[in-house]
Motif scaffolding. Structure first.
Motif, PDB file in Angstrom:
ATOM      1  N   GLU A 122     -55.874  35.683   1.644  1.00  0.00           N
ATOM      2  CA  GLU A 122     -56.181  34.509   0.827  1.00  0.00           C
ATOM      3  C   GLU A 122     -54.946  34.043   0.057  1.00  0.00           C
ATOM      4  O   GLU A 122     -53.945  34.745  -0.046  1.00  0.00           O
ATOM      5  N   GLU A 178     -64.929  32.115  -1.149  1.00  0.00           N
ATOM      6  CA  GLU A 178     -65.344  33.029  -2.218  1.00  0.00           C
ATOM      7  C   GLU A 178     -66.653  32.587  -2.858  1.00  0.00           C
ATOM      8  O   GLU A 178     -67.501  33.420  -3.193  1.00  0.00           O
ATOM      9  N   GLY A 188     -68.504  35.533  -1.710  1.00  0.00           N
ATOM     10  CA  GLY A 188     -68.000  36.506  -2.667  1.00  0.00           C
ATOM     11  C   GLY A 188     -69.068  37.454  -3.189  1.00  0.00           C
ATOM     12  O   GLY A 188     -68.851  38.673  -3.276  1.00  0.00           O
ATOM     13  N   TYR A 218     -57.576  43.200   0.003  1.00  0.00           N
ATOM     14  CA  TYR A 218     -57.215  41.818  -0.324  1.00  0.00           C
ATOM     15  C   TYR A 218     -55.694  41.627  -0.218  1.00  0.00           C
ATOM     16  O   TYR A 218     -54.922  42.310  -0.893  1.00  0.00           O
ATOM     17  N   GLN A 277     -62.126  36.781  -9.160  1.00  0.00           N
ATOM     18  CA  GLN A 277     -63.244  35.839  -9.220  1.00  0.00           C
ATOM     19  C   GLN A 277     -62.976  34.721 -10.220  1.00  0.00           C
ATOM     20  O   GLN A 277     -63.296  33.543  -9.967  1.00  0.00           O
ATOM     21  N   TYR A 317     -60.668  32.005  -8.807  1.00  0.00           N
ATOM     22  CA  TYR A 317     -61.308  31.112  -7.835  1.00  0.00           C
ATOM     23  C   TYR A 317     -62.371  30.229  -8.490  1.00  0.00           C
ATOM     24  O   TYR A 317     -62.581  29.090  -8.065  1.00  0.00           O
TER      25      TYR A 317
END
Length: 276
Positions: A110, A121, A125, A141, A178, A181
């Motif tokens: 990503e 995501e 996610g 990741y 998180q 994003y």
């Protein structure tokens, strides 16, 4: 009055009338020219105002992150408990989330600026995190600077990837990931700067005193770049870009050396079931 005198007078009268007509015509042309000049100036002023207004709007939209704070994902008790159940470690330029004996290991590639990664995501996610918490999935990741020149100023992809690795060192990668994003800058606009990225870590509860210096010094910048160079040239990660061309793009998900088709909504469930 003789004939010669009458003819001379008529000639002067005719000339007077003709001269007057020419003067009137010239005056009218002058008025028209002035009106054209006034109209032309008015058009230029309107166009200039539109251009200035457009520039102001563009700059405002481009700089929406300036002076703001990244919205931190507020960890509730259930989220904290779920996160505590699985380890988060850094393996070079890769963040490893989940148990080592998980049935499925996903490699997720990503870029924090990539809008399609943001959609990925938002869509998957929560399912990924649920499977990680259940012990069935481990995620590796790879945060890459694919769009490094697509922020203004350039460099946000590298800055955010470096900050993600710093957050992994501090044990707060999932929430940090998180948050970035959920509050993602637009491609082509100003990204979050180092101070804002460091502030996000503090807001998420990172107490490690080395975290801020890790972010602001770009501690892992070279590692991020090296990882991207290796990944972008990995043969099995090359995908069809159309027109007979292949290349690497984000987001990409792979299991082993096989790229996963994530266009089907149940792709993750299918992977877990097939590994059981």
């Amino acid at each position: 009055m003789g004939g010669a005198q009458r003819n001379a007078r008529k000639k002067r009268q005719a000339q007077g009338r003709g001269g007057g007509s020419k003067a009137v015509a010239a005056a009218r042309r002058g008025d028209n020219d002035r009106r054209k000049v006034i109209v032309g100036v008015g058009v230029v002023v309107v166009l200039l105002a539109a251009v200035i207004g457009g520039v102001i709007i563009y700059n405002n939209q481009k700089n929406t992150t300036e002076g703001q704070n990244i919205k931190a994902i507020a960890p509730d008790s259930s989220q904290q408990a779920a996160t505590a159940e699985f380890p988060v470690t850094r393996d070079g330029g890769v963040v490893v989330v989940g148990q080592t004996d998980a049935k499925v290991t996903l490699d997720v590639y990503e870029d924090f600026l990539c809008p399609i990664c943001g959609e990925f995501e938002k869509t998957y996610g929560a399912d990924i995190e649920k499977n990680v918490a259940a012990g069935s999935v481990q995620v590796r990741y790879h945060m890459l600077p694919l769009l490094n020149d697509r922020s203004d100023p350039p460099g946000y992809s590298t800055d955010s990837a470096n900050a993600g690795l710093c957050a992994a060192d501090a044990g707060q990668f999932p929430a940090f990931h998180q948050s970035l994003y959920n509050d993602q800058p637009e491609e082509g606009s100003r990204g979050w700067d180092d101070q804002q990225l460091a502030k996000l870590g503090a807001d998420l509860g990172i107490k490690d005193v080395t975290f801020k210096s890790c972010v602001t010094s770009g501690k892992y910048d070279s590692l991020v770049s090296t990882n991207y160079e290796e990944v972008s040239k990995t043969p099995y990660l090359q995908q069809d870009l159309g027109n007979g061309q292949k290349g690497f793009g984000t987001p990409t998900v792979a299991v082993g050396q096989q790229v996963v088709d994530t266009s089907e909504s149940n792709w993750l469930d299918n992977l877990v079931k097939s590994a059981s």
